[in-house]
Design a protein around this motif. Structure first.
Motif, PDB file in Angstrom:
ATOM      1  N   UNK A 117      13.711   4.412  -6.378  1.00  0.00           N
ATOM      2  CA  UNK A 117      14.062   2.859  -5.338  1.00  0.00           C
ATOM      3  C   UNK A 117      12.819   2.040  -5.233  1.00  0.00           C
ATOM      4  N   UNK A 118      11.821   2.549  -5.884  1.00  0.00           N
ATOM      5  CA  UNK A 118      10.429   1.567  -5.659  1.00  0.00           C
ATOM      6  C   UNK A 118      10.775   0.402  -6.543  1.00  0.00           C
ATOM      7  N   UNK A 119      10.634  -0.779  -5.976  1.00  0.00           N
ATOM      8  CA  UNK A 119      11.000  -2.169  -6.826  1.00  0.00           C
ATOM      9  C   UNK A 119       9.652  -2.177  -7.953  1.00  0.00           C
ATOM     10  N   UNK A 120       8.588  -1.681  -7.573  1.00  0.00           N
ATOM     11  CA  UNK A 120       7.295  -1.935  -8.519  1.00  0.00           C
ATOM     12  C   UNK A 120       7.460  -1.120  -9.693  1.00  0.00           C
TER      13      UNK A 120
ATOM     14  N   UNK B 160       0.821  -1.261  -0.128  1.00  0.00           N
ATOM     15  CA  UNK B 160      -0.037  -0.108   0.174  1.00  0.00           C
ATOM     16  C   UNK B 160       0.684   1.191   0.000  1.00  0.00           C
ATOM     17  N   UNK B 161       2.046   1.195   0.897  1.00  0.00           N
ATOM     18  CA  UNK B 161       2.843   2.481   0.769  1.00  0.00           C
ATOM     19  C   UNK B 161       3.707   2.471  -0.501  1.00  0.00           C
ATOM     20  N   UNK B 162       3.839   1.553  -1.235  1.00  0.00           N
ATOM     21  CA  UNK B 162       4.517   1.510  -2.480  1.00  0.00           C
ATOM     22  C   UNK B 162       3.612   2.098  -3.500  1.00  0.00           C
TER      23      UNK B 162
ATOM     24  N   UNK C 295       1.225   8.044  -4.491  1.00  0.00           N
ATOM     25  CA  UNK C 295       1.726   8.985  -5.444  1.00  0.00           C
ATOM     26  C   UNK C 295       3.069   9.613  -5.288  1.00  0.00           C
ATOM     27  N   UNK C 296       3.392   9.621  -3.677  1.00  0.00           N
ATOM     28  CA  UNK C 296       4.705   9.992  -3.378  1.00  0.00           C
ATOM     29  C   UNK C 296       5.985   9.075  -3.731  1.00  0.00           C
ATOM     30  N   UNK C 297       5.449   7.668  -3.734  1.00  0.00           N
ATOM     31  CA  UNK C 297       6.575   6.931  -4.151  1.00  0.00           C
ATOM     32  C   UNK C 297       6.457   6.226  -5.345  1.00  0.00           C
ATOM     33  N   UNK C 298       5.498   6.639  -6.318  1.00  0.00           N
ATOM     34  CA  UNK C 298       5.392   5.920  -7.642  1.00  0.00           C
ATOM     35  C   UNK C 298       6.549   6.186  -8.347  1.00  0.00           C
ATOM     36  N   UNK C 299       7.086   7.601  -8.401  1.00  0.00           N
ATOM     37  CA  UNK C 299       8.186   7.769  -9.313  1.00  0.00           C
ATOM     38  C   UNK C 299       9.605   7.775  -8.627  1.00  0.00           C
ATOM     39  N   UNK C 300       9.529   7.075  -7.682  1.00  0.00           N
ATOM     40  CA  UNK C 300      11.041   6.965  -6.743  1.00  0.00           C
ATOM     41  C   UNK C 300      11.633   5.951  -7.588  1.00  0.00           C
TER      42      UNK C 300
END
Length: 64
Positions: free
Chosen positions: A57-60, A45-47, A50-55
């Motif tokens: 480091x996000x594995x997804x 859920x945290x991945x 919106x804040x982490x979708x373009x990071x």
């Protein structure tokens, strides 16, 4: 004359004892499974925020 037997049984204690393992510890196994599942759901859920979708480091959604 009989040769002396090694003391391996006395050192390792190879006796069979009827010690219950699963019966008293089943709540801990269930709790560990639920915790593992809950942390996985929270991490997914945290991945997806919106804040982490373009990071990167996000594995997804990271750019590999």
């Amino acid at each position: 004359m009989v040769a002396p037997r090694p003391m391996l049984g006395a050192l390792i204690a190879l006796k069979k004892y009827p010690t219950p393992i699963l019966k008293p510890l089943w709540p801990f196994f269930v709790g560990a499974g639920l915790t593992y599942y809950g942390i996985g759901l929270a991490a997914d859920a945290m991945m997806d925020t919106d804040e982490y979708k373009n990071d990167p480091r996000n594995p997804k959604y990271g750019k590999h």
